[in-house]
Design a protein around this motif. Structure first.
Motif, short mmCIF file in Angstrom:
data_model
loop_
_atom_site.label_atom_id
_atom_site.label_comp_id
_atom_site.label_asym_id
_atom_site.label_seq_id
_atom_site.Cartn_x
_atom_site.Cartn_y
_atom_site.Cartn_z
N ASN A 28 0.17 3.04 14.65
CA ASN A 28 0.42 1.59 14.59
C ASN A 28 0.63 1.06 13.17
O ASN A 28 0.22 -0.05 12.84
CB ASN A 28 -0.71 0.81 15.28
CG ASN A 28 -0.73 1.05 16.77
OD1 ASN A 28 0.32 1.20 17.38
ND2 ASN A 28 -1.91 1.12 17.36
N ALA A 29 1.26 1.85 12.34
CA ALA A 29 1.60 1.43 10.97
C ALA A 29 2.77 2.29 10.50
O ALA A 29 3.01 3.38 11.05
CB ALA A 29 0.39 1.61 10.06
N PRO A 30 3.52 1.83 9.47
CA PRO A 30 4.67 2.61 8.99
C PRO A 30 4.25 4.00 8.48
O PRO A 30 3.12 4.18 8.04
CB PRO A 30 5.21 1.77 7.84
CG PRO A 30 4.58 0.43 7.97
CD PRO A 30 3.33 0.58 8.74
N GLU A 31 5.20 4.91 8.53
CA GLU A 31 4.94 6.30 8.10
C GLU A 31 4.45 6.41 6.66
O GLU A 31 3.71 7.32 6.31
CB GLU A 31 6.24 7.09 8.19
CG GLU A 31 6.20 8.20 9.20
CD GLU A 31 7.53 8.88 9.29
OE1 GLU A 31 8.04 9.33 8.24
OE2 GLU A 31 8.07 8.95 10.42
N THR A 32 4.92 5.46 5.84
CA THR A 32 4.54 5.51 4.42
C THR A 32 3.04 5.29 4.21
O THR A 32 2.51 5.58 3.14
CB THR A 32 5.27 4.39 3.64
OG1 THR A 32 5.12 3.17 4.39
CG2 THR A 32 6.73 4.71 3.45
N VAL A 33 2.35 4.75 5.23
CA VAL A 33 0.91 4.50 5.06
C VAL A 33 0.08 5.14 6.18
O VAL A 33 -1.01 4.67 6.48
CB VAL A 33 0.59 2.99 4.96
CG1 VAL A 33 1.05 2.42 3.63
CG2 VAL A 33 1.17 2.19 6.12
N GLU A 50 0.83 -1.21 0.00
CA GLU A 50 0.00 0.00 0.00
C GLU A 50 0.87 1.26 0.00
O GLU A 50 0.45 2.30 -0.52
CB GLU A 50 -0.98 -0.02 1.18
CG GLU A 50 -2.06 -1.10 1.01
CD GLU A 50 -3.25 -0.96 1.95
OE1 GLU A 50 -3.36 0.05 2.67
OE2 GLU A 50 -4.10 -1.89 1.95
N GLY A 51 2.08 1.16 0.54
CA GLY A 51 3.00 2.31 0.53
C GLY A 51 3.32 2.80 -0.88
O GLY A 51 3.67 3.97 -1.08
N ARG A 52 3.19 1.94 -1.84
CA ARG A 52 3.55 2.31 -3.22
C ARG A 52 2.53 3.23 -3.88
O ARG A 52 2.77 3.80 -4.94
CB ARG A 52 3.72 1.05 -4.06
CG ARG A 52 4.76 0.10 -3.48
CD ARG A 52 4.84 -1.20 -4.23
NE ARG A 52 5.41 -1.04 -5.56
CZ ARG A 52 5.59 -2.03 -6.43
NH1 ARG A 52 5.24 -3.26 -6.10
NH2 ARG A 52 6.11 -1.81 -7.61
N PHE A 53 1.37 3.39 -3.21
CA PHE A 53 0.28 4.12 -3.86
C PHE A 53 0.35 5.64 -3.68
O PHE A 53 -0.55 6.36 -4.10
CB PHE A 53 -1.08 3.56 -3.42
CG PHE A 53 -1.37 2.24 -4.08
CD1 PHE A 53 -0.67 1.09 -3.71
CD2 PHE A 53 -2.29 2.14 -5.10
CE1 PHE A 53 -0.89 -0.13 -4.34
CE2 PHE A 53 -2.52 0.94 -5.73
CZ PHE A 53 -1.83 -0.19 -5.35
#
Ligand code: GUN
Ligand code: ZN
Length: 434
Positions: free
Chosen positions: A170-175, A107-110
């Motif tokens: 509770n998730a990476p910064e990219t998402v 999902e980070g790629r979006f």
């Protein structure tokens, strides 16, 4: 709406639509062996016995003869993640690890609008190839992912519900976003897309563990500011997740009650999974007319648990089906119906093919509060139509030859068929597949 102008279509074949709820009415299925549907300007103008068509409507219409194929309303899916299409069938993890290992990185790629657009296009082509013309769709946290989805849905003139995910912990910064950015971006996207063409918006907090109380509060505020947008999220899918929610929200009576506290339940609320519910949860969902989306292939694949459709129905809660790709293993409504049947068998309840097809067409449309626009072959309805080859494989062919009635034919499809059965799809009156 229309490149089609005044062009009319006259399609013939066997037809099937549901006039009523097959749980209550044994004659709910309206099946016509030699049926016809007339379409004009994206709408169904007439549906009935071939030969009985009103001459003024059929004169000059383009004819599509589907022989002994089955014409029915386009399938409706209540829960799917378009950005996860690339990570469908990822090995070996249960929900929380699966999210960390496969879902969040993808999902980070979006944030890349071109990647989002290409994926949305591919996803919609696959969805249509499986006969699904309406779905409630999760995008990613990036507003670009929602723009990309709605642009691709608009170019195909589809009736779609979608929204940008909100997730601020509770998730990476990219998402992740923030409570304020999630609110602002959602508001702008609603103003841009909700009711634009056939697009509808769903406020989309991923699930309680990835939103702070401030963000859930903002979702409740958005619900009250826009009284006709949807809200979609996940609830009580996996037992570790349920425990985590109890730690994060110690004052809540239950996982679902977290959402109740922030004003997020109600008839526009589409709650995915809802497996580990107690009687008070079911009573609360019934009371607030909150909708549950049963995602059976996902629940088996991720090992989440067995949804009890009979218990949920008996509690008075509206249920529809969802494929939940990429946790789910197929975009095909047949696969979803099959898994729903198999899971219901565990509690001794034989889900009938009429119920399964109704859930995937008019019943699902009703659950989405769209039952007056889609999901039926009836005058005035939007012309989203799927045509099924009832003998799409040798195994199905030899089984259908023995069929004694419509139930046998439908059951063989829901247990054995896949996208090879989709002979044609019409969306808003335009042939988009086949
Ligand atoms: N719970 C929170 N996010 C997700 C998701 O993307 N898929 C599934 N199946 N469950 C979730
Ligand atoms: Zn999901």
């Amino acid at each position: 709406m229309s490149e089609q102008g005044g062009r009319r279509l006259h399609i013939t074949g066997r037809t099937l639509t549901f006039d009523a709820d097959p749980r209550i009415n044994a004659d709910a299925a309206r099946y016509t062996e030699k049926g016809a549907v007339l379409i004009g300007d994206g709408r169904i103008l007439w549906c009935g016995q071939a030969g009985d068509e009103p001459a003024d409507l059929s004169a000059g219409a383009e004819r599509h003869n589907h022989g002994d194929d089955l014409i029915l309303p386009g399938f409706v899916d209540g829960h799917v993640h378009y950005p996860q299409i690339g990570v469908i069938a990822s090995f070996g993890a249960q929900l929380l690890d699966w999210l960390e290992k496969y879902t969040f990185p993808e999902e980070g790629r979006f944030s890349d609008a071109a990647y989002a657009r290409e994926t949305a296009s591919r996803f919609l082509n696959l969805l249509l190839a499986n006969g699904t013309t309406t779905a409630a769709v999760y995008c990613t946290v990036h507003p670009e992912s929602a723009d990309a989805f709605f642009e691709e849905a608009s170019s195909r003139d589809l009736r779609m519900i979608a929204g940008k995910i909100l997730m601020d912990r509770n998730a990476p910064e990219t998402v992740t976003d923030t409570a304020q950015a999630g609110y602002d971006d959602t508001k702008s996207l609603i103003e841009k897309w909700h009711g634009q063409g056939r697009n509808l918006y769903a406020i989309t907090p991923r699930f309680a563990p990835t939103s702070t109380p401030a963000q859930l509060e903002a979702c409740g505020t958005l619900m009250s500011e826009f009284d006709d947008v949807y809200l979609q999220t996940h609830v009580s899918e996996n037992t570790d997740e349920v425990k985590w929610v109890a730690e994060l929200f110690p004052d809540a009576r239950s996982y679902q009650d977290v959402y109740a506290h922030y004003g997020m339940l109600g008839p526009r609320g589409l709650y995915g999974h809802a497996i580990h519910m107690d009687d008070a949860d079911l009573a609360q969902a019934a009371e607030t007319q909150t909708r549950y989306v049963h995602c059976p292939t996902s629940n088996l694949f991720i090992g989440s648990g067995l949804f009890d459709i009979r218990r949920t129905w008996n509690a008075g809660v509206d249920v529809m089906l969802g494929c939940d790709v990429g946790g789910g293993t197929s975009l095909s409504p047949f696969a979803t119906m099959k898994a729903a049947y198999e899971i219901a068998q565990f509690s001794g309840y034989p889900l009938t093919p009429e119920q399964a097809f109704w859930l995937s067409t008019s019943g699902g449309a009703d659950t989405l509060s769209l039952g007056d626009r889609i999901g039926r072959l009836a005058p005035g309805y939007e012309a989203d139509v799927v045509v099924l080859n009832l003998k799409s494989t040798p195994v199905i062919d030899q089984r259908v030859k023995r069929a004694e009635n419509l139930r046998d034919i439908l059951f063989a499809q829901m247990i054995l068929a896949d996208d090879r059965a989709i002979r044609a799809v019409y969306a808003n009156g335009l042939r988009v597949v086949g």
